[in-house]
Scaffold this active site. Structure first.
Site, PDB file in Angstrom:
ATOM      1  CE1 TYR A   1      39.684  36.895  47.401  1.00 30.05           C
ATOM      2  CE2 TYR A   1      39.728  34.496  47.565  1.00 30.05           C
ATOM      3  CZ  TYR A   1      39.920  35.650  46.830  1.00 30.05           C
ATOM      4  OH  TYR A   1      40.362  35.567  45.530  1.00 30.05           O
TER       5      TYR A   1
ATOM      6  NE  ARG B   1      38.406  31.230  35.936  1.00 25.29           N
ATOM      7  CZ  ARG B   1      38.585  30.004  35.454  1.00 25.29           C
ATOM      8  NH1 ARG B   1      37.596  29.390  34.825  1.00 25.29           N
ATOM      9  NH2 ARG B   1      39.756  29.390  35.584  1.00 25.29           N
TER      10      ARG B   1
ATOM     11  CE  LYS C   1      45.535  30.379  38.294  1.00 22.83           C
ATOM     12  NZ  LYS C   1      45.456  31.816  38.014  1.00 22.83           N
TER      13      LYS C   1
ATOM     14  CE  LYS D   1      41.300  31.680  32.908  1.00 19.61           C
ATOM     15  NZ  LYS D   1      41.714  32.745  33.852  1.00 19.61           N
TER      16      LYS D   1
ATOM     17  CE  LYS E   1      44.539  31.010  42.137  1.00 23.81           C
ATOM     18  NZ  LYS E   1      44.644  32.079  41.190  1.00 23.81           N
TER      19      LYS E   1
ATOM     20  CB  SER F   1      37.000  32.769  44.895  1.00 25.47           C
ATOM     21  OG  SER F   1      37.151  31.982  43.717  1.00 25.47           O
TER      22      SER F   1
HETATM   23  C1  PBG Z   1      43.734  34.643  36.997  1.00 30.49           C
HETATM   24  C2  PBG Z   1      43.545  34.373  38.445  1.00 30.49           C
HETATM   25  C3  PBG Z   1      42.565  33.526  38.951  1.00 30.49           C
HETATM   26  C4  PBG Z   1      42.669  33.583  40.320  1.00 30.49           C
HETATM   27  C5  PBG Z   1      43.708  34.453  40.646  1.00 30.49           C
HETATM   28  N1  PBG Z   1      44.250  34.922  39.458  1.00 30.49           N
HETATM   29  C6  PBG Z   1      41.512  32.756  38.260  1.00 30.49           C
HETATM   30  C7  PBG Z   1      41.824  31.977  37.071  1.00 30.49           C
HETATM   31  O1  PBG Z   1      42.949  31.476  36.887  1.00 30.49           O
HETATM   32  O2  PBG Z   1      40.912  31.821  36.275  1.00 30.49           O
HETATM   33  C8  PBG Z   1      41.767  32.831  41.252  1.00 30.49           C
HETATM   34  C9  PBG Z   1      41.671  33.290  42.653  1.00 30.49           C
HETATM   35  C10 PBG Z   1      40.484  32.772  43.378  1.00 30.49           C
HETATM   36  O3  PBG Z   1      39.706  31.925  42.884  1.00 30.49           O
HETATM   37  O4  PBG Z   1      40.293  33.231  44.507  1.00 30.49           O
HETATM   38  N2  PBG Z   1      44.907  35.150  36.578  1.00 30.49           N
END
Ligand code: PBG
Length: 334
Positions: free
Chosen positions: A321, A212, A202, A225, A256, A282
């Site tokens: 989605y 978010r 990730k 992060k 991801k 997203s």
């Molecule tokens: C956080 C988490 C995130 C997503 C899924 N779980 C965002 C992040 O790491 O800040 C993102 C999913 C998306 O953007 O559709 N645990």
């Protein structure tokens, strides 16, 4: 490797493209409804859907509406739904205690879905960010995201989710050692058939922006992060993380975000040959819908083309989605 083609005109590649029948015969990769996992946002309340402005046609749903959505997904043949809770800001704490409360929103939604629509697999998010007063996926001490204490919290959270009936646990936190800790706790608790889909590779990505907003973490998040999510410049590290998570007991692995990281998907599938998933996140959804809603691209066609790309890159499935829209398009013969 494919052999070099015969010289023209012995080889005319257009012959095999000359009709839909021949194109169908030759197609190497297909997308089916079995490939789709649908992420949904859950909130408190009754019979309400709150639209998310940066994600057209995506809304936060109350538990009763999520149960309805799960029913619709199952009737479309979608195999799994993935829950992300929207937690009221006043309930977020630095210790994230609500994350492992058996009666929290996510666990109530899991129970309600498993009672009403037992055939759909429920995937849950194992990460502290929705519950964390500072928006991080880990517990913060003196400005540092502490790894081992976070892993203990994640194990508690995972057990509560398994108790609620989750079929697939999705640790999306990127702490070190959490898969092994979760796997042994699950075995000890008699949850030997609960699966783990590790968010193993990730990346620290700006493509998560609309998510978010959807889970209400944007306001809370202090800093970025980058000390736990991966640097977008890396690829060998992804393979090492995946090898590690598989060795610790992950059943499935995820890359991801999705489209910008298809090279990683391909390397992972080639190297490990394990169930491999990508998350079309997203921001990817927002980009496609943004362009489609402006009339700049054909939304349905770009959606289907983006999803087949994941399959071509070696993925066994996609969190997207678009899942219900894609399922409907597949049903209509798209
Ligand atoms: C956080 C988490 C995130 C997503 C899924 N779980 C965002 C992040 O790491 O800040 C993102 C999913 C998306 O953007 O559709 N645990």
């Amino acid at each position: 490797m494919a052999l070099p083609p015969a010289p023209f005109p012995a080889a005319r590649f257009r012959r095999m493209r000359s009709s839909a029948a021949l194109r169908g015969l030759m197609r190497e990769t297909t997308l089916t409804v079995d490939d789709l996992i649908w992420p949904v946002f859950v909130m408190e309340g009754e019979d309400t859907a709150t639209p998310i402005p940066s994600m057209p046609d995506v809304a936060r749903l109350t538990v009763d509406r999520v149960v309805q959505a799960a029913g619709e997904a199952a009737s479309l043949g979608i195999p799994a739904i993935c829950l992300f809770p929207y937690i009221e800001p006043s309930l977020k704490t630095p210790g994230c205690e609500l994350a492992w409360d058996p009666g929290n929103l996510s666990n109530r939604a899991t129970r309600a879905i498993k009672a009403a629509v037992p055939e759909i697999a429920v995937m849950t998010d194992v990460a502290l960010d929705p519950y964390n007063a500072n928006g991080h996926d880990g517990i913060v001490r003196d400005g540092v995201i502490v790894n081992d204490e976070t892993v203990e919290a994640l194990v508690r959270m995972a057990l509560a989710q398994a108790d609620a009936g989750a079929d697939i646990l999705g640790p999306s936190d990127m702490m070190d050692g959490r898969i092994g800790a979760m796997r042994s706790a699950l075995e000890a608790a008699g949850h030997e058939n609960v699966t783990i889909l590790s968010y193993a590779a990730k990346y620290a990505s700006a493509f998560y922006g609309p998510f978010r907003d959807a889970v209400g973490a944007s306001g809370a998040l202090k800093g970025d992060k980058k000390t736990y999510q991966m640097d977008p410049g890396n690829t060998d590290e992804a393979l090492r993380l995946i090898a590690r998570d598989l060795a610790e007991g992950a059943d499935m692995v995820m890359v991801k975000p999705g489209l910008p990281y298809l090279d990683i998907c391909r390397r992972v599938k080639d190297r490990f040959g394990v169930p491999t998933y990508a998350y079309q996140v997203s921001g990817e959804y927002a980009m496609i819908r943004g362009a489609a809603d402006n009339g700049w691209v054909d939304g349905d066609k770009v959606m289907m083309e983006s999803l087949i790309a994941f399959k071509r890159a070696g993925c066994d499935g996609i969190l997207t989605y678009f899942a219900p829209a894609a399922a409907r398009a597949l049903r209509a013969g798209g």
